[in-house]
Design a protein around this motif. Sequence first.
Motif, short mmCIF file in Angstrom:
data_model
loop_
_atom_site.label_atom_id
_atom_site.label_comp_id
_atom_site.label_asym_id
_atom_site.label_seq_id
_atom_site.Cartn_x
_atom_site.Cartn_y
_atom_site.Cartn_z
N ILE A 194 0.84 -1.21 0.00
CA ILE A 194 0.00 0.00 0.00
C ILE A 194 0.87 1.26 0.00
N MET A 195 1.87 1.29 0.86
CA MET A 195 2.73 2.45 1.03
C MET A 195 3.50 2.80 -0.24
N VAL A 252 10.84 12.22 -0.72
CA VAL A 252 9.78 12.13 0.29
C VAL A 252 9.99 10.87 1.13
N ILE A 253 9.46 10.90 2.36
CA ILE A 253 9.55 9.74 3.24
C ILE A 253 8.21 9.51 3.93
N LEU A 254 8.07 8.33 4.51
CA LEU A 254 6.85 8.00 5.23
C LEU A 254 6.74 8.87 6.48
N ASN A 255 5.62 9.55 6.64
CA ASN A 255 5.36 10.29 7.86
C ASN A 255 4.67 9.40 8.88
N ASN A 256 3.70 8.63 8.43
CA ASN A 256 3.00 7.72 9.33
C ASN A 256 2.25 6.66 8.54
N GLY A 257 2.27 5.46 9.06
CA GLY A 257 1.39 4.39 8.60
C GLY A 257 0.64 3.94 9.83
N GLU A 258 -0.64 4.25 9.90
CA GLU A 258 -1.35 4.10 11.16
C GLU A 258 -2.77 3.58 10.96
N VAL A 259 -3.06 2.47 11.59
CA VAL A 259 -4.44 1.99 11.65
C VAL A 259 -5.16 2.81 12.73
N ILE A 260 -6.34 3.33 12.38
CA ILE A 260 -7.12 4.13 13.32
C ILE A 260 -8.49 3.46 13.44
N ASP A 261 -8.76 2.88 14.58
CA ASP A 261 -9.96 2.09 14.82
C ASP A 261 -10.80 2.80 15.88
N ILE A 262 -11.76 3.62 15.43
CA ILE A 262 -12.54 4.47 16.33
C ILE A 262 -13.74 3.72 16.88
N GLY A 263 -13.80 3.62 18.21
CA GLY A 263 -14.86 2.87 18.85
C GLY A 263 -16.10 3.69 19.14
N PRO A 264 -17.22 3.02 19.45
CA PRO A 264 -18.46 3.71 19.81
C PRO A 264 -18.26 4.67 20.98
N GLY A 265 -18.86 5.85 20.87
CA GLY A 265 -18.76 6.83 21.94
C GLY A 265 -17.57 7.74 21.84
N ILE A 295 -6.68 8.53 3.95
CA ILE A 295 -7.49 7.78 4.90
C ILE A 295 -8.24 6.72 4.09
N ALA A 296 -7.80 5.46 4.22
CA ALA A 296 -8.40 4.37 3.48
C ALA A 296 -9.37 3.61 4.37
N ALA A 297 -10.60 3.42 3.90
CA ALA A 297 -11.62 2.70 4.66
C ALA A 297 -11.31 1.20 4.65
N ARG A 323 -15.12 2.29 13.52
CA ARG A 323 -14.67 2.88 12.26
C ARG A 323 -13.20 2.56 12.07
N ARG A 324 -12.92 1.57 11.24
CA ARG A 324 -11.54 1.12 11.04
C ARG A 324 -11.02 1.69 9.72
N ALA A 325 -9.90 2.41 9.79
CA ALA A 325 -9.31 3.02 8.60
C ALA A 325 -7.80 2.98 8.71
N LEU A 326 -7.15 3.21 7.58
CA LEU A 326 -5.70 3.26 7.51
C LEU A 326 -5.26 4.64 7.05
N SER A 327 -4.46 5.29 7.88
CA SER A 327 -3.88 6.59 7.52
C SER A 327 -2.44 6.35 7.05
N THR A 328 -2.16 6.73 5.82
CA THR A 328 -0.80 6.64 5.28
C THR A 328 -0.39 8.02 4.83
#
Length: 280
Positions: free
Chosen positions: A85-86, A106-119, A146-148, A211-216
Amino acid sequence: MPELTRLPSDCTADDIVEVNERDGGVIVEGWLSTAVLERFNAEIEPWLAAHAGTNSGSAQSDEFLGYRTRRLQGLSVKAPTFVEIMTDDRIVGFARSVMALISPTVILNNGEVIDIGPGETSQPWHRDNDAWIHASAPAPLMINTIAALVDITSEMGGTLVAPGSHRWDDPMRVPTDAETVACELPAGSTLFFRGDTLHAGGANTTADRRRRALSTGICAGWLRPVENSYTNVPIAAAAKLSRRAQELLGYALYDASSIGGGYLGYHDMGDPMKLFSQEP
Protein backbone atom coordinates in the motif's frame (compact mmCIF):
# COMPACT_ATOMS: atom_id res chain seq x y z
CA MET A 1 -23.41 21.57 1.23
CA PRO A 2 -19.98 21.00 -0.33
CA GLU A 3 -18.94 17.65 -1.76
CA LEU A 4 -15.65 16.00 -2.59
CA THR A 5 -15.00 14.68 -6.08
CA ARG A 6 -14.91 10.90 -6.39
CA LEU A 7 -12.46 9.39 -8.86
CA PRO A 8 -12.56 5.83 -10.24
CA SER A 9 -10.16 3.16 -9.01
CA ASP A 10 -8.09 3.37 -12.21
CA CYS A 11 -7.32 7.09 -11.81
CA THR A 12 -3.72 8.31 -11.99
CA ALA A 13 -1.57 10.30 -9.59
CA ASP A 14 -1.99 13.28 -11.93
CA ASP A 15 -5.78 13.02 -11.56
CA ILE A 16 -5.43 13.05 -7.77
CA VAL A 17 -3.09 16.04 -7.87
CA GLU A 18 -5.37 18.02 -10.17
CA VAL A 19 -8.45 17.72 -7.96
CA ASN A 20 -6.42 18.34 -4.79
CA GLU A 21 -5.07 21.60 -6.13
CA ARG A 22 -8.65 22.81 -6.51
CA ASP A 23 -10.40 21.23 -3.51
CA GLY A 24 -7.69 20.17 -1.08
CA GLY A 25 -8.96 16.58 -1.09
CA VAL A 26 -10.43 13.86 -3.29
CA ILE A 27 -11.92 10.40 -2.78
CA VAL A 28 -10.61 7.51 -4.88
CA GLU A 29 -13.18 4.72 -5.09
CA GLY A 30 -11.82 1.21 -4.58
CA TRP A 31 -8.17 2.24 -4.17
CA LEU A 32 -7.61 -0.87 -2.07
CA SER A 33 -8.81 -4.05 -3.75
CA THR A 34 -10.92 -6.67 -1.97
CA ALA A 35 -7.92 -9.01 -1.85
CA VAL A 36 -5.66 -6.35 -0.28
CA LEU A 37 -8.35 -5.45 2.25
CA GLU A 38 -8.84 -9.06 3.30
CA ARG A 39 -5.12 -9.66 3.74
CA PHE A 40 -4.46 -6.42 5.60
CA ASN A 41 -7.45 -6.77 7.93
CA ALA A 42 -6.43 -10.34 8.78
CA GLU A 43 -2.87 -9.18 9.55
CA ILE A 44 -3.89 -6.37 11.90
CA GLU A 45 -6.71 -8.20 13.71
CA PRO A 46 -4.53 -9.88 16.37
CA TRP A 47 -2.66 -6.63 17.03
CA LEU A 48 -5.92 -4.73 17.52
CA ALA A 49 -7.26 -7.48 19.78
CA ALA A 50 -4.17 -7.13 21.98
CA HIS A 51 -4.31 -3.32 22.04
CA ALA A 52 -3.80 -2.07 25.60
CA GLY A 53 -5.53 1.30 25.19
CA THR A 54 -4.39 4.83 24.43
CA ASN A 55 -1.26 5.67 26.44
CA SER A 56 1.19 7.91 24.59
CA GLY A 57 2.73 9.33 27.76
CA SER A 58 1.04 12.70 27.28
CA ALA A 59 -2.49 13.44 28.52
CA GLN A 60 -2.95 16.08 25.82
CA SER A 61 -1.75 13.68 23.12
CA ASP A 62 -4.02 10.92 24.45
CA GLU A 63 -7.03 13.21 24.29
CA PHE A 64 -6.23 14.06 20.67
CA LEU A 65 -5.66 10.40 19.76
CA GLY A 66 -8.89 9.31 21.47
CA TYR A 67 -9.48 7.18 24.55
CA ARG A 68 -11.92 4.94 22.67
CA THR A 69 -9.68 4.62 19.62
CA ARG A 70 -7.17 1.86 18.93
CA ARG A 71 -4.12 2.86 16.86
CA LEU A 72 -1.31 0.78 15.39
CA GLN A 73 2.01 1.85 13.87
CA GLY A 74 5.03 -0.17 12.73
CA LEU A 75 2.83 -1.69 10.04
CA SER A 76 5.66 -2.70 7.72
CA VAL A 77 6.51 -5.37 10.31
CA LYS A 78 3.08 -6.07 11.84
CA ALA A 79 1.16 -6.18 8.55
CA PRO A 80 3.38 -6.92 5.52
CA THR A 81 0.61 -5.94 3.09
CA PHE A 82 1.15 -2.33 4.22
CA VAL A 83 4.39 -2.20 2.22
CA GLU A 84 2.39 -2.82 -0.95
CA ILE A 85 0.00 0.00 0.00
CA MET A 86 2.73 2.45 1.03
CA THR A 87 4.70 2.03 -2.21
CA ASP A 88 1.73 2.32 -4.59
CA ASP A 89 2.56 4.55 -7.57
CA ARG A 90 -0.42 6.83 -6.97
CA ILE A 91 0.30 7.72 -3.37
CA VAL A 92 4.02 8.17 -4.01
CA GLY A 93 3.36 10.10 -7.23
CA PHE A 94 0.85 12.35 -5.45
CA ALA A 95 3.34 13.06 -2.67
CA ARG A 96 6.25 13.76 -5.00
CA SER A 97 4.18 16.11 -7.12
CA VAL A 98 2.73 18.09 -4.22
CA MET A 99 6.13 18.52 -2.53
CA ALA A 100 8.31 18.86 -5.64
CA LEU A 101 8.79 22.58 -4.96
CA ILE A 102 10.24 22.06 -1.49
CA SER A 103 11.90 18.63 -1.43
CA PRO A 104 13.60 16.35 -3.97
CA THR A 105 12.64 13.27 -1.95
CA VAL A 106 9.78 12.13 0.29
CA ILE A 107 9.55 9.74 3.24
CA LEU A 108 6.85 8.00 5.23
CA ASN A 109 5.36 10.29 7.86
CA ASN A 110 3.00 7.72 9.33
CA GLY A 111 1.39 4.39 8.60
CA GLU A 112 -1.35 4.10 11.16
CA VAL A 113 -4.44 1.99 11.65
CA ILE A 114 -7.12 4.13 13.32
CA ASP A 115 -9.96 2.09 14.82
CA ILE A 116 -12.54 4.47 16.33
CA GLY A 117 -14.86 2.87 18.85
CA PRO A 118 -18.46 3.71 19.81
CA GLY A 119 -18.76 6.83 21.94
CA GLU A 120 -15.52 8.39 20.71
CA THR A 121 -15.68 12.18 20.47
CA SER A 122 -14.67 14.19 17.41
CA GLN A 123 -11.17 15.61 17.03
CA PRO A 124 -10.48 19.34 16.89
CA TRP A 125 -10.03 20.78 13.40
CA HIS A 126 -6.39 20.67 12.35
CA ARG A 127 -3.99 20.63 9.44
CA ASP A 128 -1.37 17.88 9.32
CA ASN A 129 1.18 20.60 8.56
CA ASP A 130 0.62 21.69 12.19
CA ALA A 131 2.94 18.91 13.36
CA TRP A 132 5.80 21.20 12.31
CA ILE A 133 4.41 24.53 13.58
CA HIS A 134 7.60 26.53 13.04
CA ALA A 135 8.18 25.31 9.48
CA SER A 136 7.22 27.63 6.64
CA ALA A 137 7.23 26.47 3.03
CA PRO A 138 5.59 27.45 -0.28
CA ALA A 139 3.97 24.00 -0.59
CA PRO A 140 2.37 21.46 1.77
CA LEU A 141 4.83 19.68 4.04
CA MET A 142 3.02 16.37 3.59
CA ILE A 143 0.09 14.53 2.06
CA ASN A 144 -2.19 12.04 3.78
CA THR A 145 -4.65 9.31 2.91
CA ILE A 146 -7.49 7.78 4.90
CA ALA A 147 -8.40 4.37 3.48
CA ALA A 148 -11.62 2.70 4.66
CA LEU A 149 -10.91 -0.82 5.93
CA VAL A 150 -14.64 -1.35 6.53
CA ASP A 151 -17.68 0.49 5.20
CA ILE A 152 -17.61 3.87 6.94
CA THR A 153 -20.56 6.18 7.53
CA SER A 154 -20.61 9.66 9.04
CA GLU A 155 -22.20 8.24 12.23
CA MET A 156 -19.20 5.95 12.69
CA GLY A 157 -16.76 8.85 12.76
CA GLY A 158 -16.16 9.44 9.07
CA THR A 159 -13.37 11.98 8.51
CA LEU A 160 -14.57 15.58 8.39
CA VAL A 161 -13.03 17.76 5.67
CA ALA A 162 -13.33 21.44 4.77
CA PRO A 163 -12.91 21.52 0.96
CA GLY A 164 -10.94 24.54 -0.24
CA SER A 165 -9.52 25.29 3.23
CA HIS A 166 -5.98 24.95 1.85
CA ARG A 167 -6.58 28.33 0.18
CA TRP A 168 -7.99 30.17 3.21
CA ASP A 169 -6.03 33.26 4.24
CA ASP A 170 -7.00 33.11 7.93
CA PRO A 171 -5.14 30.20 9.60
CA MET A 172 -7.46 30.40 12.63
CA ARG A 173 -10.70 30.16 10.67
CA VAL A 174 -12.91 27.26 11.76
CA PRO A 175 -15.26 25.77 9.15
CA THR A 176 -19.01 25.98 9.60
CA ASP A 177 -21.25 22.96 9.17
CA ALA A 178 -22.13 24.30 5.71
CA GLU A 179 -18.43 24.20 4.77
CA THR A 180 -17.88 20.64 6.01
CA VAL A 181 -18.01 17.22 4.34
CA ALA A 182 -18.32 14.03 6.41
CA CYS A 183 -16.61 11.38 4.28
CA GLU A 184 -18.67 8.24 3.82
CA LEU A 185 -16.43 5.57 2.33
CA PRO A 186 -17.16 2.04 1.16
CA ALA A 187 -14.42 -0.38 2.21
CA GLY A 188 -11.37 0.19 0.00
CA SER A 189 -12.25 3.76 -0.95
CA THR A 190 -9.73 6.36 0.15
CA LEU A 191 -9.54 10.06 0.92
CA PHE A 192 -6.40 11.70 -0.50
CA PHE A 193 -5.66 15.17 0.87
CA ARG A 194 -2.94 17.79 1.31
CA GLY A 195 -1.21 18.64 4.57
CA ASP A 196 -2.66 22.15 4.52
CA THR A 197 -6.31 21.00 4.31
CA LEU A 198 -8.43 21.30 7.46
CA HIS A 199 -9.88 18.00 8.64
CA ALA A 200 -10.83 16.09 11.80
CA GLY A 201 -11.84 12.63 12.89
CA GLY A 202 -15.60 12.56 13.41
CA ALA A 203 -17.48 11.37 16.48
CA ASN A 204 -18.61 7.74 16.54
CA THR A 205 -22.24 8.01 17.66
CA THR A 206 -23.13 4.36 16.99
CA ALA A 207 -23.76 1.81 19.70
CA ASP A 208 -21.68 -1.06 18.36
CA ARG A 209 -19.77 -0.22 15.17
CA ARG A 210 -16.05 0.57 14.94
CA ARG A 211 -14.67 2.88 12.26
CA ARG A 212 -11.54 1.12 11.04
CA ALA A 213 -9.31 3.02 8.60
CA LEU A 214 -5.70 3.26 7.51
CA SER A 215 -3.88 6.59 7.52
CA THR A 216 -0.80 6.64 5.28
CA GLY A 217 1.00 9.97 5.25
CA ILE A 218 4.11 10.96 3.32
CA CYS A 219 6.17 14.07 4.11
CA ALA A 220 9.12 16.04 2.76
CA GLY A 221 12.39 14.15 3.04
CA TRP A 222 13.99 16.74 5.34
CA LEU A 223 11.36 16.56 8.08
CA ARG A 224 11.29 14.45 11.23
CA PRO A 225 8.23 12.22 10.69
CA VAL A 226 5.40 11.70 13.16
CA GLU A 227 6.16 7.96 13.23
CA ASN A 228 9.64 6.79 14.24
CA SER A 229 10.22 4.13 11.59
CA TYR A 230 13.79 3.48 12.72
CA THR A 231 12.51 1.91 15.95
CA ASN A 232 9.27 0.51 14.53
CA VAL A 233 10.99 -1.10 11.53
CA PRO A 234 14.54 -2.17 12.49
CA ILE A 235 17.33 -2.61 9.97
CA ALA A 236 16.96 -6.40 9.81
CA ALA A 237 13.30 -6.07 8.80
CA ALA A 238 13.93 -3.16 6.43
CA ALA A 239 16.66 -5.13 4.65
CA LYS A 240 14.02 -7.53 3.29
CA LEU A 241 11.96 -4.75 1.67
CA SER A 242 12.12 -3.14 -1.75
CA ARG A 243 14.38 -0.16 -2.31
CA ARG A 244 11.37 2.16 -2.62
CA ALA A 245 10.08 0.94 0.74
CA GLN A 246 13.50 1.39 2.35
CA GLU A 247 13.73 4.94 1.02
CA LEU A 248 10.22 5.79 2.24
CA LEU A 249 11.06 4.46 5.71
CA GLY A 250 13.99 6.90 5.84
CA TYR A 251 16.86 4.50 5.18
CA ALA A 252 18.45 6.74 2.55
CA LEU A 253 20.62 9.86 2.54
CA TYR A 254 18.64 13.06 1.94
CA ASP A 255 20.52 14.78 -0.90
CA ALA A 256 19.32 18.27 -1.82
CA SER A 257 22.45 19.26 -3.73
CA SER A 258 20.47 19.37 -6.99
CA ILE A 259 18.47 22.33 -5.63
CA GLY A 260 21.33 24.04 -3.78
CA GLY A 261 20.69 22.35 -0.43
CA GLY A 262 22.65 19.99 1.75
CA TYR A 263 22.62 16.45 3.09
CA LEU A 264 20.77 14.86 6.01
CA GLY A 265 20.80 11.42 7.60
CA TYR A 266 24.38 10.22 7.15
CA HIS A 267 25.30 6.79 8.47
CA ASP A 268 29.01 6.77 9.36
CA MET A 269 29.43 9.68 6.88
CA GLY A 270 27.85 7.68 4.08
CA ASP A 271 24.49 6.74 2.61
CA PRO A 272 22.56 4.48 5.03
CA MET A 273 21.48 2.39 2.05
CA LYS A 274 24.92 0.79 2.11
CA LEU A 275 23.78 -1.08 5.22
CA PHE A 276 21.68 -3.29 2.98
CA SER A 277 24.55 -4.20 0.64
CA GLN A 278 27.09 -5.17 3.28
CA GLU A 279 28.09 -8.80 3.64
CA PRO A 280 27.10 -10.38 6.97
